[in-house]
Design a protein around this motif. Structure first.
Motif, PDB file in Angstrom:
ATOM      1  N   ASP A  30       0.792  -1.233   0.000  1.00 27.21           N
ATOM      2  CA  ASP A  30       0.000   0.000   0.000  1.00 27.21           C
ATOM      3  C   ASP A  30       0.824   1.282   0.000  1.00 27.21           C
ATOM      4  N   HIS A  31       1.901   1.319   0.803  1.00 25.49           N
ATOM      5  CA  HIS A  31       2.616   2.589   1.005  1.00 25.49           C
ATOM      6  C   HIS A  31       3.328   3.082  -0.247  1.00 25.49           C
ATOM      7  N   ASN A  32       3.845   2.151  -0.992  1.00 20.70           N
ATOM      8  CA  ASN A  32       4.810   2.500  -2.024  1.00 20.70           C
ATOM      9  C   ASN A  32       4.344   1.975  -3.382  1.00 20.70           C
ATOM     10  N   VAL A  83      -3.548  -0.857   4.611  1.00 17.90           N
ATOM     11  CA  VAL A  83      -3.594  -1.889   5.647  1.00 17.90           C
ATOM     12  C   VAL A  83      -4.679  -1.606   6.707  1.00 17.90           C
ATOM     13  N   HIS A  84      -4.883  -0.336   7.041  1.00 14.97           N
ATOM     14  CA  HIS A  84      -5.873  -0.022   8.078  1.00 14.97           C
ATOM     15  C   HIS A  84      -7.292   0.099   7.536  1.00 14.97           C
ATOM     16  N   VAL A  85      -7.424   0.020   6.231  1.00 13.50           N
ATOM     17  CA  VAL A  85      -8.767  -0.002   5.642  1.00 13.50           C
ATOM     18  C   VAL A  85      -9.193  -1.458   5.443  1.00 13.50           C
ATOM     19  N   GLY A  92       3.659  -2.429  11.548  1.00  9.65           N
ATOM     20  CA  GLY A  92       4.766  -1.483  11.463  1.00  9.65           C
ATOM     21  C   GLY A  92       4.304  -0.200  10.826  1.00  9.65           C
ATOM     22  N   ASP A  93       3.373   0.446  11.479  1.00 10.03           N
ATOM     23  CA  ASP A  93       2.797   1.696  10.986  1.00 10.03           C
ATOM     24  C   ASP A  93       2.034   2.342  12.131  1.00 10.03           C
ATOM     25  N   SER A  94       2.299   3.605  12.383  1.00 11.20           N
ATOM     26  CA  SER A  94       1.740   4.224  13.587  1.00 11.20           C
ATOM     27  C   SER A  94       0.212   4.321  13.565  1.00 11.20           C
ATOM     28  N   HIS A  95      -0.386   4.376  12.383  1.00 10.21           N
ATOM     29  CA  HIS A  95      -1.847   4.527  12.338  1.00 10.21           C
ATOM     30  C   HIS A  95      -2.614   3.225  12.546  1.00 10.21           C
ATOM     31  N   THR A  96      -1.904   2.231  13.021  1.00  9.73           N
ATOM     32  CA  THR A  96      -2.546   0.992  13.459  1.00  9.73           C
ATOM     33  C   THR A  96      -3.606   1.309  14.514  1.00  9.73           C
ATOM     34  N   GLY A 121      -8.265  10.989   0.588  1.00  7.79           N
ATOM     35  CA  GLY A 121      -7.765   9.619   0.675  1.00  7.79           C
ATOM     36  C   GLY A 121      -7.077   9.423   2.008  1.00  7.79           C
ATOM     37  N   SER A 122      -6.240   8.396   2.109  1.00 15.65           N
ATOM     38  CA  SER A 122      -5.453   7.998   3.292  1.00 15.65           C
ATOM     39  C   SER A 122      -6.278   7.170   4.261  1.00 15.65           C
ATOM     40  N   CYS A 123      -5.595   6.480   5.164  1.00 19.35           N
ATOM     41  CA  CYS A 123      -6.290   5.595   6.102  1.00 19.35           C
ATOM     42  C   CYS A 123      -7.199   6.379   7.049  1.00 19.35           C
ATOM     43  N   THR A 124      -7.078   7.701   7.075  1.00 19.54           N
ATOM     44  CA  THR A 124      -7.972   8.503   7.914  1.00 19.54           C
ATOM     45  C   THR A 124      -9.351   8.659   7.261  1.00 19.54           C
ATOM     46  N   GLY A 141      -4.256   3.033  -2.466  1.00 19.77           N
ATOM     47  CA  GLY A 141      -2.911   3.075  -1.895  1.00 19.77           C
ATOM     48  C   GLY A 141      -2.782   4.285  -0.989  1.00 19.77           C
ATOM     49  N   CYS A 142      -1.625   4.414  -0.358  1.00 21.68           N
ATOM     50  CA  CYS A 142      -1.405   5.537   0.561  1.00 21.68           C
ATOM     51  C   CYS A 142      -1.232   6.853  -0.193  1.00 21.68           C
ATOM     52  N   SER A 143      -0.658   6.755  -1.386  1.00 21.89           N
ATOM     53  CA  SER A 143      -0.650   7.896  -2.298  1.00 21.89           C
ATOM     54  C   SER A 143      -0.061   9.171  -1.684  1.00 21.89           C
ATOM     55  N   ALA A 144      -0.729  10.292  -1.886  1.00 28.09           N
ATOM     56  CA  ALA A 144      -0.203  11.596  -1.457  1.00 28.09           C
ATOM     57  C   ALA A 144      -0.197  11.784   0.051  1.00 28.09           C
ATOM     58  N   CYS A 145      -0.665  10.790   0.811  1.00 27.20           N
ATOM     59  CA  CYS A 145      -0.559  10.916   2.268  1.00 27.20           C
ATOM     60  C   CYS A 145       0.897  10.999   2.670  1.00 27.20           C
ATOM     61  N   LEU A 146       1.748  10.172   2.049  1.00 30.65           N
ATOM     62  CA  LEU A 146       3.169  10.244   2.389  1.00 30.65           C
ATOM     63  C   LEU A 146       4.045  10.411   1.170  1.00 30.65           C
ATOM     64  N   ALA A 147       3.406  10.444  -0.017  1.00 35.05           N
ATOM     65  CA  ALA A 147       4.127  10.815  -1.241  1.00 35.05           C
ATOM     66  C   ALA A 147       5.373   9.987  -1.504  1.00 35.05           C
ATOM     67  N   SER A 167      -5.723  13.532   4.905  1.00 31.32           N
ATOM     68  CA  SER A 167      -4.816  12.626   5.600  1.00 31.32           C
ATOM     69  C   SER A 167      -4.606  13.095   7.036  1.00 31.32           C
ATOM     70  N   ASN A 168      -3.569  12.609   7.680  1.00 25.35           N
ATOM     71  CA  ASN A 168      -3.432  12.849   9.112  1.00 25.35           C
ATOM     72  C   ASN A 168      -2.198  13.638   9.511  1.00 25.35           C
ATOM     73  N   ARG A 169      -1.310  13.905   8.582  1.00 27.05           N
ATOM     74  CA  ARG A 169      -0.070  14.597   8.959  1.00 27.05           C
ATOM     75  C   ARG A 169       0.219  15.764   8.027  1.00 27.05           C
ATOM     76  N   GLY A 220       7.098  18.825   4.221  1.00 25.83           N
ATOM     77  CA  GLY A 220       7.531  17.894   3.184  1.00 25.83           C
ATOM     78  C   GLY A 220       6.801  16.564   3.156  1.00 25.83           C
ATOM     79  N   ARG A 221       5.824  16.373   4.025  1.00 24.89           N
ATOM     80  CA  ARG A 221       5.138  15.087   4.086  1.00 24.89           C
ATOM     81  C   ARG A 221       4.523  14.725   2.726  1.00 24.89           C
ATOM     82  N   GLN A 222       3.894  15.710   2.067  1.00 29.83           N
ATOM     83  CA  GLN A 222       3.218  15.401   0.798  1.00 29.83           C
ATOM     84  C   GLN A 222       4.087  15.729  -0.416  1.00 29.83           C
TER      85      GLN A 222
END
Ligand code: SF4
Lengths: 462, 195
Positions: free
Chosen positions: A62-64, A108-110, A127-131, A338-341, A399-405, A421-423, A427-429
């Motif tokens: 999902d992330h990448n 993963v969280h969806v 291995g992801d804080s938004h668990t 988007g994003s798991c949020t 996918g996680c997409s522009a949440c973490l770019a 998203s949540n952050r 530079g996050r996006q």
């Protein structure tokens, strides 16, 4: 002794305690993805030890991953290698993988909740804080580092000290235009990004009791943004109804037995918490962030505070915003929903119901990225895809997409992006990108207006 | 994991607060499948311009400051669970991070990689920044056994907290994973009992 929801779930998973040290906590479900697992698989190989309970591990990519042309080989060589590595690792260790192209693939969280993998009373790690998202089910769910991913592979346990407990109650009636995302952004803006450190939070009160499961997931998702290890909401009929009938949920008699157990989980009356906060629902309005941490949020239309603090000033400089001004009518050029949020079907329904029959502003690029293949399918089944496309929004693959770019979905330097998203970190996006966190409706409204507007204000409803 | 006992080093002051893991190591560098080489991208976007020129005003590019102790503003390591942040700090050469507050997951990740996070009070942090900035070569001595941080040539001395288990791991260079593997019988018994 009177126990909290958190105590009940935690205590029933403690294998033993190291004297003057952490607990050995048994983990029911371990979710993994391509970015934080390869080094953990390497540890198993270096130490020549087997994966202890492969049936309790579920993997996805999902992330990448790209959000276009997912049927083609991934173009970026490093990303392709990471995803291929995940596939190989899962094959050689007997782990179920919902990779690209699989109908269950997604963030993963969806996918955990939508497949019924996530159930009340469980312990879950990833291995992801938004668990923390999975806490919406009355689950103890928290993010871990890669060394701990390896530990769970090897032993199905983590070594972790029992966190303190906190209760955040919000009671009363929400303003009709307030979304779950606004509730959590409001809480974080009041408590700050380190209020929850060392704690597990229970969200309680009538607002959460009445909230849908998807809304509860949005709230628990961001408990990490207030510094907490995780958040939880007591399981109730809304939870049981959501879980029942899902692919990996218990069925028939087993389900009845489970529900009887799940009903014993809510916090006992009179149980005490280390820390408590209470808020009045009536005080909450649609929110937006103006800075580079999620605690820097205000009601849309309120002024950015004036603080004489170097980190605060650095943050505003990065954002190109001025203390004392407000954000209404601030022109924006990007919108990311988007994003798991906020990438579940209710989020897209809410956004679509605002967008229906309108056009996005010509100066805005608006990206819609569903959280999973199943959500993507549902978007089409409900005809939301046409609403978005007719309005000029771009609909992508999950996918996680522009949440973490990490992939190509990046926001350009200095561009303002209203993001669900949540952050909003620097530079996050994308390098230099300026993120404004908000709800799906506020994001959709910004895409249409080309600037920040307040949907709860009569003039905001165009 | 390397053993940790006594460390004497000069310090690098990073006065920024709320340093998040996206700043420590931006997401675009997370595509690696092993854990080496992250140090060169530590604080990448603060350290280098978009065209890879060192930014003179960033502390790691200031030749007056060096050493294996990073002194950082409040709430260090918030954000994502990426252990790459701890790998990047370790690979760059940091063995200790001092701050008035650490995010939980970062603290655990640091300890799992032999980096000692030392939490001091906001006042102590302020004093540390002051002495380092007035005298950039100032050294500190960290004695893990005694749980003590002393700034050499000053009267700053801090007794820091660390749980006994983690202390034992750092001093002996033990990993949690070895400990857990040794608990297998107890874990299997636990599984039996609950089903
Ligand atoms: S959507 Fe964003 S926050 Fe959620 S798992 Fe992906 S990268 Fe992490």
């Amino acid at each position: 002794m009177k126990k909290t929801l958190f105590d009940k779930v935690w205590d029933s998973h403690v294998v033993s305690s190291v004297s003057n040290g952490p607990d050995i906590l048994y983990i029911d479900k371990h979710l993994i993805h391509e970015v934080t697992s390869p080094q953990a698989f390497n540890v198993l190989e270096e130490k020549n030890i087997p994966l202890f309970r492969p049936n309790q591990v579920v993997a996805t990519a999902d992330h990448n991953v790209p959000t276009e042309n997912q049927h083609l080989p991934i173009q970026d060589a490093l990303s392709r290698k990471q995803v291929t590595q995940l596939t190989k690792n899962c094959e050689s260790h007997g782990v179920t993988l919902y990779g690209l192209g699989h109908p269950y693939q997604g963030i993963v969280h969806v996918i955990g909740p939508e497949l019924g993998i996530t159930q009340p009373g469980m312990t879950m790690v990833c291995g992801d804080s938004h668990t923390s998202t999975h806490g919406a089910f009355g689950t103890i769910a928290f993010g871990i580092g890669t060394s701990q991913v390896a530990q769970v592979f090897a032993s199905q346990c983590v070594l972790v000290g029992k966190p303190k407990s906190m209760r955040v109650s919000v009671s009363g009636d929400l303003h009709p235009d307030v979304q779950p995302k606004d509730v959590i952004l409001y809480i974080i803006s009041k408590l700050g990004t380190d209020a929850g450190t060392g704690h597990f939070v229970e969200f309680a009160g009538s607002v959460f009791e009445q909230m849908s499961m998807e809304g509860r997931m949005t709230v628990c998702n961001m408990s990490i943004e207030m510094g907490a290890r995780g958040g939880m909401i007591a399981p109730d009929q809304i939870t049981f109804d959501y879980v029942s009938g899902r692919e990996f949920a218990p069925k028939g008699h087993e389900l009845e037995q489970k529900i009887a157990y799940w009903k014993t989980l809510p916090t006992d009356k009179g149980a005490s918490f280390d820390t408590e906060f209470e808020f009045d629902a009536a005080d909450i309005r649609p929110m937006i962030t103006y800075g580079t941490n999620p605690g820097m949020g205000i009601k849309i239309g309120e002024s950015i505070p004036e603080l004489d603090d170097a980190s605060f000033i650095k943050s505003l400089n990065y954002m190109g915003l001025k203390a004392g001004t407000n954000m209404l009518n601030l022109p924006i050029s990007h919108v990311f929903i988007g994003s798991c949020t906020n990438s579940r079907i209710e989020d897209f329904r809410a956004a679509a119901s605002y967008v229906k029959g309108k056009q996005k502003s010509p100066s805005v690029s608006a990206l819609i990225v569903p959280g999973s293949q199943q959500v993507a399918k549902q978007i089409v089944a409900e005809g939301l895809d046409r609403i978005f496309e007719e309005a000029g929004f771009v609909l992508r693959q999950p996918g996680c997409s522009a949440c973490l770019a990490m992939n190509d979905d990046k926001i350009p330097a200095e561009a303002y992006c209203v993001s669900t998203s949540n952050r909003n970190f620097e530079g996050r996006q994308g390098q230099g990108a300026r993120t404004l966190l908000a709800s799906p409706v506020t994001a959709a409204a910004a895409a249409v207006a080309g600037k920040i507007i307040d949907v709860s204000h009569p003039n905001g409803k165009i | 994991m390397e053993k940790f006992d006594i460390l004497e080093s000069s310090m690098v002051p990073l006065t920024v607060e709320n340093v998040d893991t996206d700043q420590i190591i931006p997401a675009r560098f997370l595509k690696a499948t092993d854990r080496n080489g992250f140090g060169k991208n530590l604080f990448r976007d603060w350290r280098y311009t978009a065209d890879n020129q060192p930014k003179a005003d960033f502390i790691l590019n200031n030749p007056s400051f060096s050493g294996s102790i990073l002194v950082a503003g409040n709430n260090f390591g918030c954000g994502s669970s990426r252990e790459h942040a701890a790998w990047a700090l370790a690979d760059y050469g940091f063995k200790v991070v001092i701050s008035s507050f650490f995010a939980d997951i970062f603290r655990g990740n640091a300890l799992n990689n032999g980096i000692l996070p030392i939490q001091v009070t906001p006042d102590e942090l302020k004093q540390l920044f002051e002495v380092i900035e007035t005298n950039p070569g100032t050294k500190a001595k960290i004695d893990l056994e005694a749980q003590q941080l002393q700034v050499i040539g000053s009267n700053i001395s801090v007794n820091f907290e660390l749980n006994d288990y983690k202390k034992m791991c750092l001093i002996n260079g033990y990993d949690d994973i070895d400990y857990l593997i040794n608990q297998k019988e107890a874990i299997e018994a636990f599984e039996q009992n609950r089903s």
